[in-house]
Design a protein around this motif. Structure first.
Motif: not given
Length: 504
Positions: A67, A71-74, A76
Motif C-alpha cells: 500500500s 501510485q499514479n492518480r489523476p 486534482d
C-alpha cells in the motif's frame, strides 16, 4: 568410486587446484586484535541487549508495504482545469512558424528543440514592424545661430567686432612701446676688451707640461673587435717608445694576426707601431714607429727623487689624450704586485708612489719632475672603487731605462733569481718580519747556499725584507752572477749566508 584414466582432465576443482599433493599445509594466520581498554569499551559499545543497528526496525506486513508504493492518480480537478487543454483540443504549445496550417503541431521529429540536426529557423515577428520613412530635409543654420543660438542680435555682433578690433589695436600699441623701452637696454656700440700681458710668466707646471707633452703619446691596441688604450713615452729619436707590458700584451699574445697597434702624437698624427720587446716580470715594453724628428723625453735619475718632490703625471687617462695632473712623490721603494686579467704580466715593481691623479689609460705614461725630467713610467693605481684616490705607482726611471735598453738591444731580458718559492703571507713577530721560504729549487742558488724550507729571509744585501714582495724587488735590484749576503732566521737564530744569483 570409479578410477580416472591417466589422460582424463578431471573435475573443475581438480583443474583449479595446482598445489602439489605433497605441499605442506600452513596453519591459519593469527589475527591481531588490538587491546581495547575498559573505559573506551564502555564509552563506544552498544547498549545492553542491542546486537544490530541502533535504530529499531519498523515492523510492517506485506500488505502495508504494497500500500505504500507510489501510485499514479489523476490530478486534482482544479489543477486539471487550470493547466489542461480545452476539451477536444489537440493543439500543442509549440507551432511550426513556417507551416501553412496554424494548427499543425511542431512537436515530434520536426521539433527544432528536440531534433539536434534541425536547422535554425526564424518566424514572423510578434508585432508588425512599420516601414522606415525618409527623414525630412534639415534647415541650414547661420553662424550666429551656431555660436549664439539666435539669442544675439546682429547689432550686438557688430558691437562685439568693434570691441575686438579696439583691443587688438591697443595691444599692438602696448607691444610697440614695450619693445622700444627694452631696446634701450641693449647697444651695438659696446665692445668688450680683454687685457693681455705678454710679459706675465706662466707657472712652472705649464712650462713643464708644454715641454713634455710632445714626448708623450697615446697608444691604442685592437684585436678584432676588442680594444685597449694606454700611454707611452718617446725615449729615443729613432722612434723607440717605452710603455707598460699590460698595454700591449693583448696584441703580443694574439695568434690570429688581427692585432694592430696605433700611436697618436700630441699634434694628432697617427702611425702604426711594432713591438720591439716586452718583459712581463717588470711590466715594461718597447715599441718602434717610423717617424722622424721626434721630441724625446729627458731621462732623470732615481737617486735624485725625494719624497715631497712635485711631479706631473702625463698621459691619456680614460682615453683623454694630453692630460696633465699634478701632485708630489708620496713614497719611494714601495713594493707593488702587478697582475691583470687578460695580460701575462706577473711582476713586482719597486714603485715610486705619487698622489697625482692616475686613472686607467695613464699606464705607460710619464711621471716627470719640475725640471721636465722623466722619473717614472706610470703603471698602476690602488683603489677599492677602481678610480683614482691619490695612490698611483710608477716604475722608477733607472729600472725602466735598464729594461728598455736591454729590450732595444736584445729584444728580451733575463732577471736574477734566488731559486726559492715563498709563502704568500708575511711572517712577523715582535722583533722583525720577513718572507718565509716554502720551497727550494734543487741545485739552485739558495740550495747551494744552504737555505732550506721554513727559513725566514729578513735581509738581502743592505735592503730590509719585510715580506714576499719586498724579497722579489730586493733580488731583482741585483745583477745576474752577483754574490749577495742573505740574512735569515732559522729556528729562532739569525744565520748569514752568501748566495750567488743566477739567471731565470
Amino acid at each position: 568410486m570409479t578410477e580416472r584414466s591417466e589422460g582424463s582432465k578431471g573435475t573443475a576443482a581438480d583443474r583449479g587446484n595446482l598445489r602439489p599433493p605433497d605441499a605442506p599445509v600452513l596453519g591459519p594466520r593469527p589475527v591481531y586484535r588490538p587491546h581495547v581498554d575498559t573505559h573506551t569499551a564502555r564509552a563506544f559499545r552498544r547498549p545492553t541487549g542491542l546486537s544490530g543497528s541502533f535504530a529499531e526496525p519498523l515492523p510492517r506486513s506485506s500488505a502495508q508495504a504494497a500500500s505504500q508504493d507510489v501510485q499514479n492518480r489523476p490530478p486534482d480537478a482544479v489543477l486539471a482545469e487550470a493547466f489542461g487543454r480545452p476539451a477536444g483540443s489537440t493543439e500543442l504549445l509549440q507551432r511550426d512558424p513556417d507551416a501553412a496550417d496554424d494548427t499543425a503541431p511542431a512537436a515530434g521529429p520536426v521539433d527544432p528543440w528536440r531534433d539536434p540536426t534541425s536547422a535554425a529557423r526564424l518566424g514572423a515577428p510578434a508585432v508588425p514592424t512599420p516601414k522606415s520613412e525618409p527623414l525630412p530635409q534639415a534647415q541650414r543654420l547661420s553662424a550666429r545661430e551656431v555660436l549664439f543660438g539666435s539669442r544675439v542680435a546682429p547689432k550686438a555682433l557688430a558691437l562685439l567686432a568693434v570691441v575686438a578690433l579696439a583691443i587688438g589695436v591697443l595691444g599692438g600699441l602696448v607691444g610697440r612701446l614695450t619693445a622700444e623701452q627694452a631696446s634701450t637696454l641693449t647697444s651695438r656700440k659696446v665692445t668688450l676688451e680683454q687685457a693681455a700681458d705678454p710679459e706675465q710668466p706662466h707657472s712652472q707646471i705649464a712650462k713643464v707640461a708644454n715641454a713634455v707633452l710632445p714626448a708623450v703619446v697615446s697608444i691604442r691596441v685592437t684585436v678584432g673587435e676588442n680594444g685597449a688604450t694606454g700611454s707611452g713615452v718617446v725615449i729615443d729619436g729613432a722612434g723607440y717608445i717605452a710603455t707598460n707590458n699590460h698595454v700591449v700584451s693583448m696584441a703580443a699574445q694574439d695568434k690570429t694576426n688581427k692585432a694592430a697597434i696605433q700611436v697618436q702624437f700630441s699634434d694628432g698624427t697617427r702611425v702604426p707601431a711594432n713591438i720591439v720587446g716586452r718583459d712581463p716580470k717588470s711590466d715594461l715594453a718597447v715599441l718602434k714607429v717610423d717617424v722622424k724628428n721626434l721630441t724625446v723625453a729627458k731621462l732623470g735619475k732615481s737617486n735624485d727623487v725625494q719624497v715631497g718632490d712635485e711631479v706631473l703625471a702625463i698621459g691619456s687617462p680614460l682615453g683623454l689624450s694630453k692630460t696633465v695632473t699634478s701632485g708630489i712623490v708620496s713614497a719611494l721603494h714601495r713594493p707593488v704586485k702587478l697582475q691583470g686579467e687578460g695580460s701575462d704580466t706577473n711582476a713586482v715593481i719597486d714603485a715610486v708612489q705619487t698622489d697625482a691623479s692616475i686613472n686607467p689609460g695613464n699606464s705607460g705614461g710619464a711621471l716627470v719632475d719640475m725640471e721636465g725630467r722623466l722619473i717614472g713610467i706610470n703603471t698602476a693605481i690602488r683603489s677599492e672603487t677602481g678610480g683614482s684616490v691619490g695612490l698611483g705607482f710608477a716604475i722608477p726611471v733607472d729600472r725602466a731605462t735598464e729594461v728598455a735598453q736591454t729590450l732595444i738591444r736584445d729584444g728580451k731580458i733575463h732577471h736574477p733569481t734566488l731559486g726559492v718559492s715563498l709563502r704568500s703571507k708575511v711572517v712577523a713577530n715582535e722583533q722583525m718580519s720577513g718572507a718565509e721560504v716554502a720551497d727550494v729549487a734543487p741545485g739552485g742558488p739558495a740550495a747551494r747556499a744552504g737555505i732550506v724550507e721554513k727559513d725566514v729571509i729578513v735581509k738581502v744585501g743592505d735592503r730590509e725584507v719585510t715580506g714576499p714582495d719586498e724579497l722579489v724587488v730586493a733580488v731583482q735590484s741585483r745583477r745576474i752572477g752577483e754574490t749577495v749576503n742573505v740574512v735569515l732566521i732559522r729556528d729562532g737564530r739569525q744565520v748569514d749566508v752568501s748566495v750567488t744569483l743566477e739567471s731565470d
